[in-house]
Design an enzyme around this catalytic site. Structure first.
Site, mmCIF file in Angstrom:
data_model
loop_
_atom_site.group_PDB
_atom_site.id
_atom_site.type_symbol
_atom_site.label_atom_id
_atom_site.label_comp_id
_atom_site.label_asym_id
_atom_site.label_seq_id
_atom_site.Cartn_x
_atom_site.Cartn_y
_atom_site.Cartn_z
ATOM 1 N N LYS A 270 -0.717 0.560 -1.841
ATOM 2 C CA LYS A 270 0.404 -0.343 -2.105
ATOM 3 C C LYS A 270 0.571 -1.365 -0.980
ATOM 4 C CE LYS A 270 4.062 2.833 -0.601
ATOM 5 N NZ LYS A 270 3.142 3.812 0.007
ATOM 6 N N LYS B 253 -1.646 4.904 11.861
ATOM 7 C CA LYS B 253 -0.517 4.497 11.000
ATOM 8 C C LYS B 253 0.445 3.587 11.761
ATOM 9 C CE LYS B 253 0.109 5.737 6.637
ATOM 10 N NZ LYS B 253 -1.083 5.878 6.076
ATOM 11 N N LYS C 255 -9.771 -0.270 -0.523
ATOM 12 C CA LYS C 255 -9.147 0.962 -1.001
ATOM 13 C C LYS C 255 -7.817 0.633 -1.693
ATOM 14 C CE LYS C 255 -7.117 5.213 0.550
ATOM 15 N NZ LYS C 255 -6.538 6.035 1.539
#
Ligand code: TRP
Length: 326
Positions: A196, A112, A193
């Site tokens: 947003k 991340k 995938k």
């Protein structure tokens, strides 16, 4: 009834991937289990701490979408994480027994950070993300946690921490298990995938016009330049979405039409639009009704939060006692 718990981070709008990958599954579970579902607004702050206005709107929108997707406050408990302060207390207490290395090794930590390079995620809160999640889960002594595969490492560390706690202080927490969702990945309009951050998502708050436009302008098999060119459905992101939203017969029909140039790409997209609308129409109707009833929303979430808090307080009595805090 066994307990189920799951949460969703309030960090933006809800898209079809969240709906099919999580919410629809939550709706199915509410008849068979005692379910707790919550809005993880503290988790949203771990990476979105610079944007309080986004957070404020996301919490409200997420609540509306929980209900519009079919969560029924008479069957399940819906609450907001930051309104049950016991989560913060348990997070703190668990931090005493959590080796740093365990958190640093969680694969989503580095992934991340890399994915969101533009944000400064070298924070204490971000490293502790899976620990806060552990507190959320074991607080309710939940047995099952419905999540997508991306959350499996977080469930693993939750189990390890529960085990470590029980080892030091006695058997208080059952080890939670991931309940893997049937459709973990819904592709976005570009075939990657749905997310947003890729700007490829169809949102529950999109208007019918927007949804139609997003699907109509999707790329298809690049080999199909002219109407009579044959194609390979597997190379078209449109077909990937058919696999999620269309029945087997329709899938076979559009695939055959693509291979033989029997149908054009727009015909194929029209079938998809029809099926996506079928899923979204009842949601649009409920959203409309809920948006116009803020008092009803508040009442639902206040009631759920009170109930969650009671359950959390029961756990914290045991935890404090076990850790010598009396
Ligand atoms: N990490 C989860 C997600 O990004 C959200 C979450 C927070 C969660 N706490 C949880 C999920 C507890 C399940 C259980 O989707």
């Amino acid at each position: 009834m066994e307990r189920v718990l799951s949460g969703m981070q309030s960090s933006g709008r809800v898209h079809l991937g969240n709906l099919v990958g999580a919410l629809q599954n939550w709706v199915r579970l509410q008849d068979a289990y005692e379910c707790y579902y919550f809005i993880a607004d503290w988790h949203a702050l771990t990476s979105g701490y610079e944007n309080p206005s986004v957070l404020r709107e996301s919490v409200n929108d997420l609540l509306i979408n929980f209900l519009a997707a079919g969560l029924d406050p008479d069957k399940c408990t819906i609450f907001i994480q930051s309104k049950v302060l016991e989560h913060a207390e348990l997070h703190l207490l668990l931090s005493m027994i959590t080796p740093l290395g365990w958190l640093e090794r969680v694969p989503t930590y580095k992934e991340k950070q890399h994915e969101l390079k533009e944000r400064d995620l070298s924070t204490y809160g971000f490293l502790g993300y899976p620990l806060l999640q552990t507190a959320d889960i074991i607080m309710y002594r939940a047995k099952h946690v419905p999540v997508g595969v991306d959350q499996v490492p977080h469930l693993e560390i939750s189990r390890e921490i529960a085990r470590r706690f029980n080892h030091f202080y006695g058997e208080i927490f059952p080890e939670p298990e991931a309940l893997l969702t049937q459709f973990p990945k819904v592709p976005g309009v570009d075939g990657r995938k749905m997310s947003k951050s890729y700007d490829n998502a169809i949102y529950l708050s999109d208007s019918p016009k927007e949804v139609e436009h997003k699907i109509r302008t999707m790329a298809t098999d690049p080999a199909r330049i002219r109407r009579h060119d044959t194609g390979d459905p597997e190379l078209s992101p449109v077909f990937q979405l058919h696999k999620v939203f269309s029945n087997k017969e329709e899938q076979d029909e559009v695939a055959e039409g693509c291979r033989t140039a029997g149908i054009g790409c727009i015909d194929c997209k029209k079938v998809l639009i029809k099926n996506v609308f079928k899923v979204l129409e009842p949601i649009w109707r409920k959203r409309e009704q809920l948006i116009n009833n803020p008092d009803q929303l508040k009442e639902i979430v206040d009631k759920g939060t009170d109930k969650a808090r009671k359950a959390a307080q029961e756990t914290m009595v045991l935890v404090r006692k076990a850790m010598g805090l009396v």
